[in-house]
Design an enzyme around this catalytic site. Structure first.
Site, PDB file in Angstrom:
ATOM      1  N   GLN A 102      -1.514  44.687  37.229  1.00  0.00           N
ATOM      2  CA  GLN A 102      -2.227  43.764  38.124  1.00  0.00           C
ATOM      3  C   GLN A 102      -2.414  44.412  39.484  1.00  0.00           C
ATOM      4  OE1 GLN A 102      -0.428  39.565  37.724  1.00  0.00           O
ATOM      5  NE2 GLN A 102       1.070  40.907  36.782  1.00  0.00           N
ATOM      6  N   HIS A 120      -6.838  43.821  37.571  1.00  0.00           N
ATOM      7  CA  HIS A 120      -7.419  43.241  38.792  1.00  0.00           C
ATOM      8  C   HIS A 120      -8.237  44.258  39.570  1.00  0.00           C
ATOM      9  CE1 HIS A 120      -4.208  39.823  38.776  1.00  0.00           C
ATOM     10  NE2 HIS A 120      -5.192  39.604  37.938  1.00  0.00           N
ATOM     11  N   CYS A 131     -26.644  47.727  48.513  1.00  0.00           N
ATOM     12  CA  CYS A 131     -27.357  48.619  47.596  1.00  0.00           C
ATOM     13  C   CYS A 131     -26.533  49.050  46.388  1.00  0.00           C
ATOM     14  CB  CYS A 131     -27.856  49.858  48.344  1.00  0.00           C
ATOM     15  SG  CYS A 131     -26.504  50.981  48.820  1.00  0.00           S
ATOM     16  N   THR A 189       6.461  41.329  38.075  1.00  0.00           N
ATOM     17  CA  THR A 189       5.410  40.332  38.281  1.00  0.00           C
ATOM     18  C   THR A 189       6.026  38.942  38.360  1.00  0.00           C
ATOM     19  OG1 THR A 189       3.418  39.288  37.384  1.00  0.00           O
ATOM     20  CG2 THR A 189       4.864  40.353  35.787  1.00  0.00           C
TER      21      THR A 189
HETATM   22  P1  NAD Z   1       3.748  38.888  43.092  1.00  0.00           P
HETATM   23  O1  NAD Z   1       3.640  39.409  44.474  1.00  0.00           O
HETATM   24  O2  NAD Z   1       3.304  37.519  42.802  1.00  0.00           O
HETATM   25  O3  NAD Z   1       5.264  38.997  42.617  1.00  0.00           O
HETATM   26  C1  NAD Z   1       6.024  40.145  42.867  1.00  0.00           C
HETATM   27  C2  NAD Z   1       7.210  40.102  41.933  1.00  0.00           C
HETATM   28  O4  NAD Z   1       7.902  41.333  42.056  1.00  0.00           O
HETATM   29  C3  NAD Z   1       8.222  38.996  42.273  1.00  0.00           C
HETATM   30  O5  NAD Z   1       8.536  38.305  41.079  1.00  0.00           O
HETATM   31  C4  NAD Z   1       9.423  39.759  42.813  1.00  0.00           C
HETATM   32  O6  NAD Z   1      10.640  39.140  42.502  1.00  0.00           O
HETATM   33  C5  NAD Z   1       9.291  41.085  42.086  1.00  0.00           C
HETATM   34  N1  NAD Z   1       9.920  42.238  42.764  1.00  0.00           N
HETATM   35  C6  NAD Z   1      10.181  42.432  44.079  1.00  0.00           C
HETATM   36  N2  NAD Z   1      10.750  43.620  44.270  1.00  0.00           N
HETATM   37  C7  NAD Z   1      10.856  44.222  43.052  1.00  0.00           C
HETATM   38  C8  NAD Z   1      11.384  45.469  42.596  1.00  0.00           C
HETATM   39  N3  NAD Z   1      11.888  46.375  43.446  1.00  0.00           N
HETATM   40  N4  NAD Z   1      11.330  45.730  41.267  1.00  0.00           N
HETATM   41  C9  NAD Z   1      10.817  44.836  40.399  1.00  0.00           C
HETATM   42  N5  NAD Z   1      10.323  43.638  40.769  1.00  0.00           N
HETATM   43  C10 NAD Z   1      10.340  43.333  42.084  1.00  0.00           C
HETATM   44  O7  NAD Z   1       3.024  39.957  42.195  1.00  0.00           O
HETATM   45  P2  NAD Z   1       2.058  39.789  40.964  1.00  0.00           P
HETATM   46  O8  NAD Z   1       2.723  38.985  39.913  1.00  0.00           O
HETATM   47  O9  NAD Z   1       1.608  41.159  40.664  1.00  0.00           O
HETATM   48  O10 NAD Z   1       0.809  38.932  41.481  1.00  0.00           O
HETATM   49  C11 NAD Z   1       0.245  39.168  42.729  1.00  0.00           C
HETATM   50  C12 NAD Z   1      -1.206  39.602  42.753  1.00  0.00           C
HETATM   51  O11 NAD Z   1      -1.339  40.356  43.944  1.00  0.00           O
HETATM   52  C13 NAD Z   1      -1.613  40.542  41.671  1.00  0.00           C
HETATM   53  O12 NAD Z   1      -2.760  40.008  41.159  1.00  0.00           O
HETATM   54  C14 NAD Z   1      -1.943  41.881  42.347  1.00  0.00           C
HETATM   55  O13 NAD Z   1      -3.270  42.238  42.028  1.00  0.00           O
HETATM   56  C15 NAD Z   1      -1.937  41.607  43.805  1.00  0.00           C
HETATM   57  N6  NAD Z   1      -1.149  42.565  44.632  1.00  0.00           N
HETATM   58  C16 NAD Z   1      -1.160  43.882  44.345  1.00  0.00           C
HETATM   59  C17 NAD Z   1      -0.404  44.763  45.097  1.00  0.00           C
HETATM   60  C18 NAD Z   1      -0.429  46.222  44.731  1.00  0.00           C
HETATM   61  O14 NAD Z   1      -1.435  46.698  44.215  1.00  0.00           O
HETATM   62  N7  NAD Z   1       0.669  46.948  44.938  1.00  0.00           N
HETATM   63  C19 NAD Z   1       0.382  44.298  46.146  1.00  0.00           C
HETATM   64  C20 NAD Z   1       0.343  42.926  46.444  1.00  0.00           C
HETATM   65  C21 NAD Z   1      -0.410  42.069  45.653  1.00  0.00           C
HETATM   66 ZN    ZN Z   2     -25.601  50.197  50.782  1.00  0.00          ZN
END
Ligand code: NAD
Ligand code: ZN
Length: 249
Positions: A102, A120, A131, A189
């Protein structure tokens, strides 16, 4: 915990098709804040206000300033951590078929993962709304917001905003893996953003085992076959190293 780790090693060693589903948590150890949980972005800003496509179209400058700009600055310098590297290593050893992520941060690819389904989209590329010209996020500056193409059109990131649908190719491929996998490793996640959160549920309905890694329980935890509580980096490293050891006599 030790027994659960051993059980996970056993399940992963026996699986004929394992896929991973990752979320923002796997990138926390690379210094990228997640959306939910401690230290998250949503503690400070309202997601529906800033990460919704309607908000972006209405006021792209503001969304660039508050959300996308800060993400770009972090993503430009972020490096893969041990969790990303462990998944890449598992793929190399043919113990992992794909990573459905994600995340929009390209860190799985930077760690060496080849088969990555970007559920995502990605932040690495931007598209001009005027464009259709595409450019690399790393190549633009944030001096004037929103960043604009030569044609004057506003650039948007190639990620999926709230209110937008999942790219069809990503959804189709993910569903194929989900219907066939024997094990799904769900890492970092919150299992709250749909339809990504449905993937482990669908896998489970198809008799896959779910191994979840997260420091905090999630709505999925009750359904997971194994919940490994902790940070992704150390746990994935541990699993990967243990699977490397050949079985004794
Ligand atoms: P979320 O932010 O909703 O949840 C993050 C999860 O990670 C939590 O459950 C938390 O407990 C857990 N977490 C925290 N530290 C951790 C670690 N060290 N190891 C393992 N787990 C840990 O994330 P989501 O479920 O991916 O949903 C959020 C949306 O935000 C996604 O759709 C994503 O596209 C986007 N997003 C992406 C990024 C990125 O690309 N790095 C960053 C922020 C949000
Ligand atoms: Zn353009």
């Amino acid at each position: 915990m030790e027994t659960r780790i051993q059980k996970a090693i056993e399940i992963l060693s026996r699986s004929r098709l394992t896929v991973a589903l990752t979320g923002a948590g796997i990138s926390v150890e690379s210094g990228i804040p997640p959306f939910r949980g401690p230290g998250s972005l949503w503690d400070k800003i309202d997601p529906m206000e800033f990460a919704h496509i309607d908000a972006f179209m209405k006021n792209p400058a503001r969304v660039w300033e508050v959300l996308i700009g800060s993400m770009k600055t972090i993503l430009d310098t972020a490096r893969p951590n041990k969790g990303h590297l462990a998944l890449a290593e598992l793929e190399k050893r043919r113990l992992l078929a794909t990573v459905i992520t994600q995340n929009v941060d390209s860190l799985h690819q930077k760690a060496g993962s080849r088969d990555v389904i970007e559920f995502h989209g990605t932040f690495a590329k931007l598209t001009c709304l005027g464009c259709g010209h595409r450019t690399s996020s790393a190549d633009i500056t944030l001096t004037t917001l929103p960043p604009r193409c030569h044609c004057g059109g506003v650039y948007r990131p190639d990620c999926v905003f709230f209110g937008e649908s999942i790219p069809l190719s990503a959804l189709t491929r993910a569903q194929e893996f989900v219907s066939q996998c024997e094990v799904m490793l769900v890492v970092g996640t919150s299992a709250t953003v749909q339809p990504a959160a449905m993937m482990p549920i669908l896998a489970k309905q198809n008799n896959a085992r779910i191994i979840e890694i997260n420091p905090t329980p999630t709505p999925l935890t009750a359904t997971s076959d194994l919940f490994l509580q902790g940070n992704a980096g150390p746990i994935l490293t541990r699993l990967t190293e243990a699977i490397a050891i050949p079985a004794g006599p």
